[in-house]
Design a protein around this motif. Structure first.
Motif, PDB file in Angstrom:
ATOM      1  N   HIS A 138       0.828  -1.215   0.000  1.00 36.01           N
ATOM      2  CA  HIS A 138       0.000   0.000   0.000  1.00 36.01           C
ATOM      3  C   HIS A 138       0.860   1.262   0.000  1.00 36.01           C
ATOM      4  CE1 HIS A 138      -3.250  -2.774   1.133  1.00 36.01           C
ATOM      5  NE2 HIS A 138      -2.316  -3.332   1.886  1.00 36.01           N
ATOM      6  N   SER A 139       0.212   2.391  -0.293  1.00 32.61           N
ATOM      7  CA  SER A 139       0.958   3.654  -0.314  1.00 32.61           C
ATOM      8  C   SER A 139       1.526   3.978   1.063  1.00 32.61           C
ATOM      9  CB  SER A 139       0.079   4.801  -0.825  1.00 32.61           C
ATOM     10  OG  SER A 139      -1.024   5.016   0.022  1.00 32.61           O
ATOM     11  N   GLY A 140       0.809   3.618   2.130  1.00 32.06           N
ATOM     12  CA  GLY A 140       1.338   3.853   3.469  1.00 32.06           C
ATOM     13  C   GLY A 140       2.591   3.045   3.730  1.00 32.06           C
ATOM     14  N   VAL A 141       2.630   1.816   3.233  1.00 38.93           N
ATOM     15  CA  VAL A 141       3.830   0.979   3.383  1.00 38.93           C
ATOM     16  C   VAL A 141       4.999   1.626   2.640  1.00 38.93           C
ATOM     17  CG1 VAL A 141       4.847  -1.268   2.813  1.00 38.93           C
ATOM     18  CG2 VAL A 141       2.529  -1.136   3.791  1.00 38.93           C
ATOM     19  N   PHE A 142       4.733   2.195   1.467  1.00 35.94           N
ATOM     20  CA  PHE A 142       5.808   2.874   0.745  1.00 35.94           C
ATOM     21  C   PHE A 142       6.297   4.085   1.516  1.00 35.94           C
ATOM     22  CE2 PHE A 142       7.646   5.661  -2.531  1.00 35.94           C
ATOM     23  CZ  PHE A 142       8.644   4.811  -2.981  1.00 35.94           C
ATOM     24  N   ARG A 143       5.416   4.760   2.237  1.00 32.20           N
ATOM     25  CA  ARG A 143       5.856   5.895   3.048  1.00 32.20           C
ATOM     26  C   ARG A 143       6.816   5.436   4.154  1.00 32.20           C
ATOM     27  NH1 ARG A 143       4.130  10.555   1.496  1.00 32.20           N
ATOM     28  NH2 ARG A 143       2.266  10.654   0.198  1.00 32.20           N
ATOM     29  N   VAL A 144       6.565   4.258   4.701  1.00 28.88           N
ATOM     30  CA  VAL A 144       7.497   3.720   5.703  1.00 28.88           C
ATOM     31  C   VAL A 144       8.843   3.414   5.031  1.00 28.88           C
ATOM     32  CG1 VAL A 144       7.944   1.841   7.323  1.00 28.88           C
ATOM     33  CG2 VAL A 144       5.642   2.804   7.142  1.00 28.88           C
ATOM     34  N   ILE A 145       8.801   2.815   3.842  1.00 27.09           N
ATOM     35  CA  ILE A 145      10.041   2.565   3.098  1.00 27.09           C
ATOM     36  C   ILE A 145      10.783   3.876   2.861  1.00 27.09           C
ATOM     37  CG2 ILE A 145      10.981   1.836   0.859  1.00 27.09           C
ATOM     38  CD1 ILE A 145       8.672  -0.253   0.796  1.00 27.09           C
ATOM     39  N   ARG A 146      10.050   4.896   2.466  1.00 22.67           N
ATOM     40  CA  ARG A 146      10.680   6.199   2.221  1.00 22.67           C
ATOM     41  C   ARG A 146      11.292   6.745   3.513  1.00 22.67           C
ATOM     42  NH1 ARG A 146       6.580   9.641  -0.383  1.00 22.67           N
ATOM     43  NH2 ARG A 146       7.354   9.026  -2.417  1.00 22.67           N
ATOM     44  N   ALA A 147      10.585   6.608   4.626  1.00 24.36           N
ATOM     45  CA  ALA A 147      11.117   7.098   5.907  1.00 24.36           C
ATOM     46  C   ALA A 147      12.391   6.357   6.296  1.00 24.36           C
ATOM     47  CB  ALA A 147      10.063   6.950   7.000  1.00 24.36           C
ATOM     48  N   LEU A 148      12.407   5.037   6.081  1.00 27.44           N
ATOM     49  CA  LEU A 148      13.562   4.235   6.483  1.00 27.44           C
ATOM     50  C   LEU A 148      14.761   4.408   5.556  1.00 27.44           C
ATOM     51  CD1 LEU A 148      11.723   0.944   7.514  1.00 27.44           C
ATOM     52  CD2 LEU A 148      12.854   2.586   9.037  1.00 27.44           C
ATOM     53  N   THR A 149      14.514   4.805   4.316  1.00 25.79           N
ATOM     54  CA  THR A 149      15.615   4.922   3.359  1.00 25.79           C
ATOM     55  C   THR A 149      15.985   6.368   3.041  1.00 25.79           C
ATOM     56  OG1 THR A 149      14.109   4.808   1.449  1.00 25.79           O
ATOM     57  CG2 THR A 149      15.025   2.719   2.264  1.00 25.79           C
TER      58      THR A 149
END
Length: 196
Positions: A138-149
């Motif tokens: 989901h888009s929220g999961v991608f936001r977590v990926i963006r935060a972590l990277t």
């Protein structure tokens, strides 16, 4: 959480849903894909089918599972409960706000800390267990990926069924890179890729 294991992976957001089309927050509502969303997933198949994915890690939500089934048939499919979308509580089924208050804690919903913590742990488990997995969520999961990277979840929303190659730091690039997956870069993945 400090970050992700330095391994490449590909992220794929689910296809269009009615909530996406009319800009409503779906969150934990288990909504289906629209016909356009199903067509988006099928259109991604020629590219994604060229890769022998070590694992296809999928959110348990219907829109993600349906997208994964339509977009790829290779690899071991693994459903990860912690890859589900954020529970937005009282904001679900409400219009998407501009900007979205990601760091606020909606009543009866998940805080950013709880959401990003569970998603981050799921991503670490997948990356520790598999080389170059495909993650369908989901888009929220991608936001977590963006935060972590990248250090922050803020930025444009990732498109429906837009494969994103997540490249870890290396000698030539000291930071993670998040970029569209194209046929030109398939050969750089550490997993078997079929010729055209």
């Amino acid at each position: 959480m400090d970050g992700l294991p330095p391994k490449p992976f590909v992220f794929l957001r689910h296809g269009e849903t009615f909530h996406n089309r009319v800009r409503l927050i779906a969150g934990c509502l288990d909504v289906p894909l629209t016909p356009r969303g199903e067509a988006q997933a099928r259109a991604a198949r020629p590219l994604l089918e060229r890769v022998a994915w070590s694992c296809v890690a999928v959110s348990p939500m219907f829109r993600a599972r349906k997208t994964a089934r339509l977009a790829v048939s290779t690899g071991t499919f693994c459903c990860h409960d912690d890859l589900r979308e954020r529970h937005w509580g009282c904001w679900e089924n409400q219009p998407i706000r501009e900007p979205m208050p990601y760091f606020e804690h909606p009543a009866t919903g998940e805080s950013w800390e709880a959401f990003s913590g569970r998603v981050g742990q799921a991503l670490v488990r997948v990356l520790n267990d598999f080389e170059c997995p495909l993650i369908v969520a989901h888009s929220g999961v991608f936001r977590v990926i963006r935060a972590l990277t990248q250090g922050s979840p803020l930025g444009p929303r990732v498109g429906n069924v837009e494969p994103i190659l997540c490249r870890p730091p290396n000698a030539g690039h000291p930071h993670w890179r998040l970029e569209p997956l194209t046929a030109d870069v398939l050969g750089e993945l550490p997993c078997p890729v079929a010729a055209i």
